[in-house]
Design an enzyme around this catalytic site. Structure first.
Site, PDB file in Angstrom:
ATOM      1  N   SER A  40      87.249  65.142  27.191  1.00  0.00           N
ATOM      2  CA  SER A  40      86.183  65.476  28.288  1.00  0.00           C
ATOM      3  C   SER A  40      85.119  64.462  27.899  1.00  0.00           C
ATOM      4  O   SER A  40      85.459  63.193  28.007  1.00  0.00           O
ATOM      5  CB  SER A  40      85.683  66.943  28.151  1.00  0.00           C
ATOM      6  OG  SER A  40      84.758  67.215  29.136  1.00  0.00           O
ATOM      7  N   ASP A 154      90.299  68.941  32.611  1.00  0.00           N
ATOM      8  CA  ASP A 154      89.680  68.750  31.319  1.00  0.00           C
ATOM      9  C   ASP A 154      90.584  69.089  30.211  1.00  0.00           C
ATOM     10  O   ASP A 154      91.350  70.214  29.890  1.00  0.00           O
ATOM     11  CB  ASP A 154      88.493  69.778  31.307  1.00  0.00           C
ATOM     12  CG  ASP A 154      87.358  69.083  30.204  1.00  0.00           C
ATOM     13  OD1 ASP A 154      87.899  69.516  29.087  1.00  0.00           O
ATOM     14  OD2 ASP A 154      86.380  68.778  30.703  1.00  0.00           O
TER      15      ASP A 154
END
Length: 333
Positions: A40, A154
């Site tokens: 991320s 993510d």
């Protein structure tokens, strides 16, 4: 011969600004990591560092405001997510000045998740920008990324701090940077936001569509001037106004007032809290199975998803904690 250091840079949205300080400390100590893997925001800052653009990004983030941040938010009709992600992709291109993984000065990988299988996907070849965009695609916030037949989101959903990935590389010491270490307080409760210095700037975010959207809506209604199309244009504008107003209200740190009024968390806060708690639990489980050799735990648990206006103290905290670790562990020797 100095030992090879591998860095596992964790997920954590705005908390990831501390990673700028972490990597800056390694630079100042004359330590060049042998390998970096990020999840991320960890993938974004890791790629920035590996591309040699850390100083420029630090200057950019230290001057960021909520108004400037709004320029990278492209709200959409919330069918799959609240934002298209095209503007954030523009930012990724801006801060990472290379295109291919082969152009990076340090071996680097980004962690994403296949939304259909739930499996970890390691991205380390091809286009760096696409890899980072996939790795930061928080479900519900940004649209997923189509890549090689997979829809990627993510990487924090499966590996918030990718120690296991770094452990498999040719490194001697694995250092984990856990951005969610203090998200929960001593009682196991979600840590409250601290007061912000510039939150009132959130009220400067305009509710009206941007000029391009306004022009498109005008043409749409002008060409089909019937009741249905006019209502559609009006509904779109009301939807965007509602989303932007909610974003502005969410950024206002007025939790006590909401509690007194009997209001629960906003949709943004509910999503953020869920992600935080999930990340903490997954990280703890992963660390039990595959621990790092050393840990850096920035004190950033109070920050929310988009608290990028807290850049300076967050960067400084990451720098100070990393310098302390380098000195204590004699990593620069």
């Amino acid at each position: 011969m100095s030992k090879k250091i591998g860095l596992a840079l964790g997920a954590g949205s705005a908390r990831g600004l501390s990673l700028i300080g972490v990597l800056k400390a390694f630079d100042h100590a004359g330590i060049k990591p042998a390998y970096i893997c990020g999840t991320s925001i960890g993938s974004m800052i890791g790629a920035v560092y590996a591309s040699g653009n850390l100083d420029a990004v630090e200057k950019l983030m230290r001057t960021i405001t909520l108004g400037k941040m709004a320029n990278y938010l492209d709200f959409t009709i919330p069918r799959q997510a609240l934002m298209e992600g095209d503007k954030i992709m523009e930012l990724i291109h801006e801060i990472i000045p290379v295109s291919d993984f082969s152009e990076l000065s340090i071996p680097f990988s980004a962690v994403a998740c296949d939304i259909h299988t739930g499996r970890q996907v390691l991205l380390d070849t091809g286009d760096v920008h696409t890899a980072v965009r996939a790795s930061i695609s928080l479900p519900g916030i940004f649209l997923p990324v189509k890549h090689e037949g997979m829809w990627l989101v993510d990487g924090g959903l499966v590996n918030p701090v990718p120690v296991s990935v770094v452990r498999e590389q040719d490194v001697d010491i694995v250092i984990a940077v856990d951005l969610n270490n203090d998200v929960l307080d001593a009682n196991g409760q979600k840590r409250s936001k601290k007061s912000k210095k510039v939150l009132k700037e959130s009220k400067k975010v305009k509710a009206e569509p941007n000029p391009v959207e306004a022009e498109n809506l005008h043409g749409l209604v002008g060409t089909h001037s019937n009741f249905v199309m006019s209502a559609l244009g009006k509904s779109f504008k009301e939807m965007e106004r509602s989303v932007r107003d909610t974003f502005g209200r969410w950024m206002d740190d007025d939790e006590k007032a909401d509690d007194k009024a009997g209001k629960g968390p906003s949709i943004f806060d509910a999503l953020a809290f869920s992600i935080d708690i999930m990340s903490v639990q997954i990280t703890r489980r992963n660390f039990e199975k595959c621990p790092a050799d050393l840990y850096i735990n920035p004190a950033v648990g109070h920050l929310g998803l988009f608290d990028y206006d807290e850049a300076s103290p967050t960067i400084d905290d990451g720098y100070q904690r990393t310098m302390r670790l380098i000195e204590e562990e004699k990593l620069a020797e």
